[in-house]
Design a protein around this motif. Structure first.
Motif, PDB file in Angstrom:
ATOM      1  N   TYR A  18      -0.796  -1.573  -6.212  1.00  0.00           N
ATOM      2  CA  TYR A  18       0.178  -1.808  -5.144  1.00  0.00           C
ATOM      3  C   TYR A  18       1.154  -0.639  -5.059  1.00  0.00           C
ATOM      4  N   TRP A  19       1.241  -0.036  -3.869  1.00  0.00           N
ATOM      5  CA  TRP A  19       2.124   1.097  -3.629  1.00  0.00           C
ATOM      6  C   TRP A  19       3.524   0.627  -3.238  1.00  0.00           C
ATOM      7  N   GLY A  20       4.534   1.434  -3.592  1.00  0.00           N
ATOM      8  CA  GLY A  20       5.875   1.172  -3.087  1.00  0.00           C
ATOM      9  C   GLY A  20       7.006   1.405  -4.067  1.00  0.00           C
ATOM     10  N   ASN A  48      13.482   1.059   0.373  1.00  0.00           N
ATOM     11  CA  ASN A  48      12.233   1.385   1.056  1.00  0.00           C
ATOM     12  C   ASN A  48      11.263   0.212   1.058  1.00  0.00           C
ATOM     13  N   THR A  49      11.410  -0.700   0.096  1.00  0.00           N
ATOM     14  CA  THR A  49      10.471  -1.821  -0.022  1.00  0.00           C
ATOM     15  C   THR A  49      11.143  -3.194  -0.020  1.00  0.00           C
ATOM     16  N   LEU A  97       5.091  -4.555  -0.744  1.00  0.00           N
ATOM     17  CA  LEU A  97       4.246  -3.519  -1.317  1.00  0.00           C
ATOM     18  C   LEU A  97       2.907  -3.532  -0.594  1.00  0.00           C
ATOM     19  N   GLY A  98       2.136  -2.471  -0.745  1.00  0.00           N
ATOM     20  CA  GLY A  98       0.870  -2.408  -0.025  1.00  0.00           C
ATOM     21  C   GLY A  98      -0.271  -1.872  -0.865  1.00  0.00           C
ATOM     22  N   LYS A  99      -1.467  -2.333  -0.565  1.00  0.00           N
ATOM     23  CA  LYS A  99      -2.660  -1.841  -1.256  1.00  0.00           C
ATOM     24  C   LYS A  99      -3.131  -0.515  -0.671  1.00  0.00           C
ATOM     25  N   GLY A 101      -1.739   3.156   0.635  1.00  0.00           N
ATOM     26  CA  GLY A 101      -0.556   4.000   0.606  1.00  0.00           C
ATOM     27  C   GLY A 101      -0.894   5.425   0.228  1.00  0.00           C
ATOM     28  N   GLN A 102       0.114   6.274   0.264  1.00  0.00           N
ATOM     29  CA  GLN A 102      -0.040   7.675  -0.093  1.00  0.00           C
ATOM     30  C   GLN A 102       0.951   8.029  -1.193  1.00  0.00           C
ATOM     31  N   ASN A 104       3.894   9.518  -3.097  1.00  0.00           N
ATOM     32  CA  ASN A 104       5.170  10.138  -2.750  1.00  0.00           C
ATOM     33  C   ASN A 104       5.470  11.140  -3.862  1.00  0.00           C
ATOM     34  N   PRO A 124      -1.075   4.501  -7.357  1.00  0.00           N
ATOM     35  CA  PRO A 124       0.327   4.320  -7.753  1.00  0.00           C
ATOM     36  C   PRO A 124       0.515   4.441  -9.262  1.00  0.00           C
TER      37      PRO A 124
END
Length: 249
Positions: A18-20, A48-49, A97-99, A101-102, A104, A124
């Motif tokens: 999970y990204w974030g 941001n999240t 959060l998201g599965k 993402g890119q 950072n 992540p």
């Protein structure tokens, strides 16, 4: 829940893809404390999240859900450090959060670490591990040496004021941020001669001037007196005012 250790949550999310919040690895404290000062590091912030905060009013025990907007999040700041300081107990937070993402990875120190170690982050967990490694290399472990992480906020000034400072200090560390110039508090403290200084049972960490440490047995007043002397010293040398990032009670 609010009582969970923040880094445990980061690891839980990162290891599951999970990204974030991966850039916020190894920040000391609990999940409930995170929105109080809108924790941030290595190019990311909680806002941001963050979706919402669940809290109980201490005087009435009534539950309230605060939206992100109602939390009034700013640079290491929130409504819980100002108008509502000491009035609410944060019991839970909701994050988005998201599965997909890119990475950072644009923050200078993080970028340099990845390049030096020939790491191309794909997940992540890659970012989380890199951030944790960087923090461990230069920050004291609170379990070994008492500290609250970064003690002071970075300083923001207008471009005109910065240009005046730059004439006297050509090598002054700085970053552009939303139309203003951000000057790292660590640079100011180090240039004022405080890095590595020890006063009895308290001092400024030898590797990171932003961290004040308790070597054992010191009182909160001793640490606060050190902080106030640092603030006065930086003010006298640079004409800039440092503000504590920690929540002083």
């Amino acid at each position: 829940m609010g009582g969970e250790i923040w880094h445990d949550l980061v690891e839980f999310a990162a290891t599951r893809g999970y990204w974030g919040i991966e850039n916020l690895s190894l920040i000391p404290g609990s999940v409930g404390a995170a929105p109080m000062q809108n924790i941030g590091a290595y190019g990311a912030e909680l806002r941001n999240t963050l979706v919402s905060v669940e809290a109980y009013e201490i005087d009435t025990s009534k539950k309230k859900i605060f939206t992100r907007e109602e939390c009034a999040l700013g640079y290491r700041d929130s409504i819980f450090k100002n108008e509502l300081k000491g009035k609410y107990f944060i019991s839970a937070v909701t994050l988005m959060l998201g599965k997909v993402g890119q990475p950072n990875a644009g923050y200078k120190v993080l970028k340099e670490y990845l390049e030096k170690n020939k790491i191309i982050p794909q997940s992540p967990k890659d970012i989380s591990d890199a951030v944790a490694a960087i923090r461990r290399s230069k920050l004291p472990d609170p379990k070994i040496i008492g500290n609250a992480g970064s003690f002071f906020k970075n300083v923001f000034v207008e471009k005109a004021e910065f240009q005046k400072l730059q004439k006297d200090y050509p090598d002054i560390s700085h970053f552009e941020d939303e139309g203003k110039i951000k000057i790292p508090a660590a640079w100011l403290i180090e240039r004022a001669g405080w890095k590595g200084q020890r006063r009895g049972k308290v001092g400024v960490h030898e590797k990171q001037a932003l961290v004040l440490v308790n070597y054992g047995g010191a009182s909160g007043r001793e640490l606060l007196e050190l902080a106030l002397d640092i603030i006065a010293s930086v003010q006298d040398k640079f004409g800039l005012t440092l503000t504590p990032e920690v929540n002083i009670v």
